[in-house]
Design a protein around this motif. Structure first.
Motif, PDB file in Angstrom:
ATOM      1  N   GLY A 312       1.267  -1.638   0.204  1.00  0.00           N
ATOM      2  CA  GLY A 312       0.464  -0.376  -0.291  1.00  0.00           C
ATOM      3  C   GLY A 312       0.961   1.427  -0.332  1.00  0.00           C
ATOM      4  O   GLY A 312       0.500   1.840  -1.085  1.00  0.00           O
ATOM      5  N   LYS A 313       2.158   0.854   0.712  1.00  0.00           N
ATOM      6  CA  LYS A 313       2.597   2.300   0.814  1.00  0.00           C
ATOM      7  C   LYS A 313       3.521   2.982  -0.595  1.00  0.00           C
ATOM      8  O   LYS A 313       3.715   4.145  -0.431  1.00  0.00           O
ATOM      9  CB  LYS A 313       3.865   2.202   1.375  1.00  0.00           C
ATOM     10  N   CYS A 314       3.222   1.626  -1.369  1.00  0.00           N
ATOM     11  CA  CYS A 314       3.899   1.956  -3.016  1.00  0.00           C
ATOM     12  C   CYS A 314       3.088   3.029  -3.576  1.00  0.00           C
ATOM     13  O   CYS A 314       3.632   3.781  -4.449  1.00  0.00           O
ATOM     14  CB  CYS A 314       4.791   0.966  -3.516  1.00  0.00           C
ATOM     15  N   TYR A 315       2.130   2.815  -3.293  1.00  0.00           N
ATOM     16  CA  TYR A 315       1.188   3.720  -4.228  1.00  0.00           C
ATOM     17  C   TYR A 315       1.045   4.883  -4.661  1.00  0.00           C
ATOM     18  O   TYR A 315       1.348   6.077  -4.910  1.00  0.00           O
ATOM     19  CB  TYR A 315       0.337   3.463  -3.963  1.00  0.00           C
ATOM     20  N   GLY A 316       1.755   5.475  -3.312  1.00  0.00           N
ATOM     21  CA  GLY A 316       1.466   6.693  -2.481  1.00  0.00           C
ATOM     22  C   GLY A 316       2.755   7.274  -2.313  1.00  0.00           C
ATOM     23  O   GLY A 316       3.282   8.369  -2.253  1.00  0.00           O
ATOM     24  N   CYS A 317       4.024   6.480  -2.367  1.00  0.00           N
ATOM     25  CA  CYS A 317       5.479   6.980  -2.307  1.00  0.00           C
ATOM     26  C   CYS A 317       5.930   8.343  -3.507  1.00  0.00           C
ATOM     27  O   CYS A 317       6.171   7.666  -4.303  1.00  0.00           O
ATOM     28  CB  CYS A 317       6.293   6.150  -2.557  1.00  0.00           C
ATOM     29  N   THR A 318       6.528   9.348  -2.327  1.00  0.00           N
ATOM     30  CA  THR A 318       7.116  10.199  -3.394  1.00  0.00           C
ATOM     31  C   THR A 318       8.225  10.246  -3.117  1.00  0.00           C
ATOM     32  O   THR A 318       8.595  11.526  -4.310  1.00  0.00           O
ATOM     33  CB  THR A 318       6.381  11.366  -2.163  1.00  0.00           C
ATOM     34  N   THR A 319       9.013   9.545  -2.935  1.00  0.00           N
ATOM     35  CA  THR A 319      10.595   9.496  -2.749  1.00  0.00           C
ATOM     36  C   THR A 319      11.152   7.889  -3.411  1.00  0.00           C
ATOM     37  O   THR A 319      11.499   7.082  -2.678  1.00  0.00           O
ATOM     38  CB  THR A 319      10.845   9.797  -1.397  1.00  0.00           C
ATOM     39  N   PRO A 320      10.722   7.478  -4.428  1.00  0.00           N
ATOM     40  CA  PRO A 320      11.202   6.215  -4.891  1.00  0.00           C
ATOM     41  C   PRO A 320      12.618   6.958  -5.177  1.00  0.00           C
ATOM     42  O   PRO A 320      13.764   4.741  -5.180  1.00  0.00           O
ATOM     43  CB  PRO A 320      10.624   5.654  -6.142  1.00  0.00           C
ATOM     44  N   SER A 321      12.720   7.610  -5.536  1.00  0.00           N
ATOM     45  CA  SER A 321      15.060   7.519  -5.248  1.00  0.00           C
ATOM     46  C   SER A 321      15.240   8.356  -3.732  1.00  0.00           C
ATOM     47  O   SER A 321      14.309   8.730  -3.027  1.00  0.00           O
ATOM     48  CB  SER A 321      15.021   8.606  -6.064  1.00  0.00           C
ATOM     49  N   ALA A 322      16.305   7.524  -3.641  1.00  0.00           N
ATOM     50  CA  ALA A 322      16.860   8.195  -2.133  1.00  0.00           C
ATOM     51  C   ALA A 322      17.223   9.526  -1.997  1.00  0.00           C
ATOM     52  O   ALA A 322      17.622  10.559  -2.497  1.00  0.00           O
ATOM     53  CB  ALA A 322      17.908   7.494  -2.136  1.00  0.00           C
ATOM     54  N   VAL A 323      16.194   9.817  -0.390  1.00  0.00           N
ATOM     55  CA  VAL A 323      16.776  10.977  -0.934  1.00  0.00           C
ATOM     56  C   VAL A 323      19.072  11.738  -0.212  1.00  0.00           C
ATOM     57  O   VAL A 323      19.448  13.362  -0.304  1.00  0.00           O
ATOM     58  CB  VAL A 323      16.175  11.854   0.534  1.00  0.00           C
ATOM     59  N   LEU A 324      19.162  10.461   0.475  1.00  0.00           N
ATOM     60  CA  LEU A 324      20.122  11.090   0.478  1.00  0.00           C
ATOM     61  C   LEU A 324      20.912  10.174   0.450  1.00  0.00           C
ATOM     62  O   LEU A 324      20.663   9.014   0.221  1.00  0.00           O
ATOM     63  CB  LEU A 324      20.783  11.601   1.908  1.00  0.00           C
ATOM     64  N   ALA A 325      22.303  10.181  -0.409  1.00  0.00           N
ATOM     65  CA  ALA A 325      23.301   8.579  -0.747  1.00  0.00           C
ATOM     66  C   ALA A 325      24.619   9.514  -0.762  1.00  0.00           C
ATOM     67  O   ALA A 325      24.728  10.659  -1.733  1.00  0.00           O
ATOM     68  CB  ALA A 325      22.330   7.852  -2.109  1.00  0.00           C
ATOM     69  N   ASP A 326      25.355   8.240  -1.298  1.00  0.00           N
ATOM     70  CA  ASP A 326      26.761   8.827  -1.566  1.00  0.00           C
ATOM     71  C   ASP A 326      27.244   8.049  -2.963  1.00  0.00           C
ATOM     72  O   ASP A 326      27.737   8.810  -3.518  1.00  0.00           O
ATOM     73  CB  ASP A 326      27.637   7.826  -1.072  1.00  0.00           C
ATOM     74  N   THR A 327      26.365   7.328  -3.244  1.00  0.00           N
ATOM     75  CA  THR A 327      26.625   6.069  -4.514  1.00  0.00           C
ATOM     76  C   THR A 327      25.448   6.222  -4.977  1.00  0.00           C
ATOM     77  O   THR A 327      24.594   5.173  -4.472  1.00  0.00           O
ATOM     78  CB  THR A 327      27.133   4.780  -4.631  1.00  0.00           C
ATOM     79  N   ARG A 328      24.525   6.677  -6.147  1.00  0.00           N
ATOM     80  CA  ARG A 328      23.070   7.045  -6.695  1.00  0.00           C
ATOM     81  C   ARG A 328      23.831   5.943  -8.238  1.00  0.00           C
ATOM     82  O   ARG A 328      24.620   5.987  -9.131  1.00  0.00           O
ATOM     83  CB  ARG A 328      23.390   8.122  -7.348  1.00  0.00           C
ATOM     84  N   LEU A 329      23.094   4.918  -8.804  1.00  0.00           N
ATOM     85  CA  LEU A 329      22.590   4.291  -9.686  1.00  0.00           C
ATOM     86  C   LEU A 329      21.212   4.256 -10.531  1.00  0.00           C
ATOM     87  O   LEU A 329      20.430   4.283  -9.612  1.00  0.00           O
ATOM     88  CB  LEU A 329      23.332   2.949  -9.263  1.00  0.00           C
ATOM     89  N   GLY A 330      21.034   4.444 -11.607  1.00  0.00           N
ATOM     90  CA  GLY A 330      20.320   4.170 -11.705  1.00  0.00           C
ATOM     91  C   GLY A 330      19.587   5.650 -12.889  1.00  0.00           C
ATOM     92  O   GLY A 330      20.103   6.764 -11.580  1.00  0.00           O
ATOM     93  N   THR A 331      18.550   5.749 -13.202  1.00  0.00           N
ATOM     94  CA  THR A 331      17.116   7.221 -13.745  1.00  0.00           C
ATOM     95  C   THR A 331      16.418   7.207 -12.411  1.00  0.00           C
ATOM     96  O   THR A 331      15.558   6.455 -12.422  1.00  0.00           O
ATOM     97  CB  THR A 331      16.651   6.245 -14.959  1.00  0.00           C
ATOM     98  N   PRO A 332      16.465   8.489 -11.864  1.00  0.00           N
ATOM     99  CA  PRO A 332      15.552   8.327 -10.535  1.00  0.00           C
ATOM    100  C   PRO A 332      14.181   8.346 -11.332  1.00  0.00           C
ATOM    101  O   PRO A 332      13.889   8.533 -12.409  1.00  0.00           O
ATOM    102  CB  PRO A 332      16.130   9.923 -10.856  1.00  0.00           C
ATOM    103  N   GLU A 333      12.988   7.672 -10.794  1.00  0.00           N
ATOM    104  CA  GLU A 333      12.145   8.441 -10.662  1.00  0.00           C
ATOM    105  C   GLU A 333      10.583   9.231 -10.602  1.00  0.00           C
ATOM    106  O   GLU A 333      10.886  10.040  -9.645  1.00  0.00           O
ATOM    107  CB  GLU A 333      10.962   6.737  -9.957  1.00  0.00           C
ATOM    108  N   ALA A 334       9.523   9.105 -11.967  1.00  0.00           N
ATOM    109  CA  ALA A 334       9.184  10.689 -11.833  1.00  0.00           C
ATOM    110  C   ALA A 334       7.988  10.076 -11.260  1.00  0.00           C
ATOM    111  O   ALA A 334       7.532   9.483 -10.703  1.00  0.00           O
ATOM    112  CB  ALA A 334       8.551  10.976 -13.118  1.00  0.00           C
ATOM    113  N   VAL A 335       7.019  11.574 -10.449  1.00  0.00           N
ATOM    114  CA  VAL A 335       6.517  11.122  -9.579  1.00  0.00           C
ATOM    115  C   VAL A 335       5.217  12.412  -9.960  1.00  0.00           C
ATOM    116  O   VAL A 335       5.290  13.267 -10.187  1.00  0.00           O
ATOM    117  CB  VAL A 335       6.395  11.857  -8.264  1.00  0.00           C
ATOM    118  N   GLN A 336       4.392  11.253 -10.229  1.00  0.00           N
ATOM    119  CA  GLN A 336       2.843  12.669 -10.270  1.00  0.00           C
ATOM    120  C   GLN A 336       2.456  12.801  -8.747  1.00  0.00           C
ATOM    121  O   GLN A 336       1.885  12.814  -7.997  1.00  0.00           O
ATOM    122  CB  GLN A 336       2.265  11.422 -11.203  1.00  0.00           C
TER     123      GLN A 336
END
Length: 482
Positions: A312-336
């Motif tokens: 259930g939490k995934c449907y309303g998630c507004t932070t699919p990408s980490a808010v804090l990271a040292d190493t980021r990989l991949g393309t950030p997910e868009a949130v409507q």
């Protein structure tokens, strides 16, 4: 003075020693008539009043609870009533989700010289309680079992994440591993349809790392146990908020934690997946496509589309990408952009107060009191001193009653006020599927409304609302006693 009308009701009053208790004494010395329903408990300061005092009183038969302290800017301990004001307002907005009328609880300020004001306050509040009548008792409620509707629209695309740069992630971890004592992630569990935590200490351990919709655990839960060591952690967006909240509260140090992150496309609700699979002897195969997962168990094929079986939490998630990271990989997910109400909370919003009380009666009768919800919570870090097991003082018994179980869940939720990041580990870990996340979600909604949309775990430098105060609160207004 006799009771206002009819039968005397049970009203509990928590009064500050320095002002409100003095005000009540002043009214008594002046022979000002007062209702006899009120039972006064003197406390050193309104800031000493834990929400558990009010909740325990209401669950144990009080028809109303009144808290009174020094006026703002006039606290004997400088700031006790400022902290109390925030906690008590959050509690007042939280009580209805339990099925308790918020009009049965009130807080106010009375100085030692305001005998007439005290008489007015206690008379007005007692009159209100008499109009409401005796409070419904949890013990008398008929259990109501109801399941939330999970037909939801997601604020972002959901998928299985099989296009994630897993090999690049493994390479990044291996490069950093010599500097770290351990890196926490996920590995395949007892079959290909389940994962368990992975503690990587060698390159061979890193090769076991998996990424996908079965990565349901929140690895941030383990970080406090590694305090003082250099540790890495692989996170989803919601997991990273828990890491940030731990940093906010100085439970871990930023220089000790290395964060590896990839965008998350959602995780599966394993309770519903296991229910669909039923009893089986073996998982034959698990295959993925962009939209979902196909599991073959004992030769029978089961299809799980992410849009239908995500947590259930995934449907309303507004932070699919980490808010804090040292190493980021991949393309950030868009949130409507859009409004979203969690399914469990939407179900409770549609109920009356009586139905909510009956709902929690039914749910708490199912509770095993195993404390899996507490143990899985990344923000519940005082397990060795948990109120559920403390005997000095002993606030809870070991009775297997719905009242004691609801008391624990209420206090757990209140202790997470302004701190819960909504990771859902409490509800996911519950072996009987009690929707206790709804209690945390109601707290989060109240905190957001009172403190300008505050969401925990987004800013490492922010101060959680209930750990601070303002002299003039923007959204907390003094109530007039007419």
């Amino acid at each position: 003075m006799p009771v206002l009308n009819g039968k005397e009701l049970r009203i509990v009053g928590f009064l500050c020693n320095w002002c409100s208790y003095g005000g009540a004494d002043t009214a008594g010395v002046a022979r000002a008539g007062q209702p006899t329903d009120l039972r006064i408990i003197r406390v050193p300061c309104s800031g000493r009043i834990d929400p558990l005092f009010i909740v325990k009183a209401l669950l144990n038969g009080a028809d109303g609870v009144l808290v009174s302290g020094c006026h703002p800017r006039d606290c004997h301990y400088s700031a006790g009533n400022y902290y109390a004001r925030r906690r008590l307002e959050v509690l007042k907005q939280f009580l209805p989700v339990l099925g308790i009328d918020d009009r049965r609880f009130e807080y106010t300020w009375v100085s030692a010289s305001e005998g007439q004001r005290w008489q007015h306050v206690v008379t007005t509040f007692t009159d209100r309680i008499h109009k409401l009548g005796p409070a419904p008792r949890l013990e008398d409620a008929e259990p109501l079992l109801k399941i939330a509707d999970m037909a939801l629209t997601s604020l972002r695309p959901l998928g299985t994440g099989q296009n994630a740069a897993l090999d690049d992630l493994k390479a990044a971890i291996k490069a950093k591993l010599p500097e770290l004592d351990c890196v926490i992630g996920w590995q395949q569990g007892y079959d290909a349809a389940h994962t368990v935590p992975l503690f990587m200490r060698t390159p061979e351990d890193v090769d076991k790392l998996v990424w996908g919709p079965f990565n349901v655990n929140n690895p941030a839960t383990y970080l406090p146990s590694f305090k003082g060591k250099k540790v890495g952690i692989v996170v989803k967006g919601c997991d990273s908020r828990s890491v940030v909240e731990l940093l906010q509260e100085n439970l871990i140090k930023r220089e000790d934690v290395t964060i590896f992150a990839m965008p998350c496309q959602g995780t599966l609700d394993m309770a519903r997946v296991n229910q669909e699979l039923g009893r089986y002897s073996a998982i034959d195969s698990v295959s993925y496509d962009e939209a979902g997962v196909t599991i073959v168990a004992d030769g029978k094929e089961h299809r799980f589309c992410m849009n239908d079986y995500a947590q259930g939490k995934c449907y309303g998630c507004t932070t699919p990408s980490a808010v804090l990271a040292d190493t980021r990989l991949g393309t950030p997910e868009a949130v409507q952009p859009g409004a979203y109400t969690p399914p469990e909370l939407a179900m409770l919003d549609a109920m009356t107060l009586e139905e909510r009380l009956s709902f929690w009666k039914g749910q708490m009768e199912r509770c095993l009191r195993c404390y899996a919800c507490r143990n899985a919570c990344p923000m519940c870090v005082c397990r060795d001193y948990c109120i559920a097991e403390s005997r000095e003082p002993q606030w809870m018994t070991q009775e297997a009653t719905a009242k004691e179980k609801l008391f624990f869940q209420t206090i757990h939720a209140m202790h997470l006020a302004g701190r819960c990041t909504g990771c859902g580990e409490c509800q996911r870990a519950c072996p009987v599927g009690i929707p206790i996340l709804a209690l945390r979600q109601q707290i989060a909604r109240a905190v957001a409304q009172l403190f300008d949309g505050y969401k925990p775990g987004l800013d490492p430098e922010a101060v959680p609302p209930l750990l601070g105060y303002e002299l003039e609160e923007k959204n907390i207004h003094e109530r007039e006693w007419k």
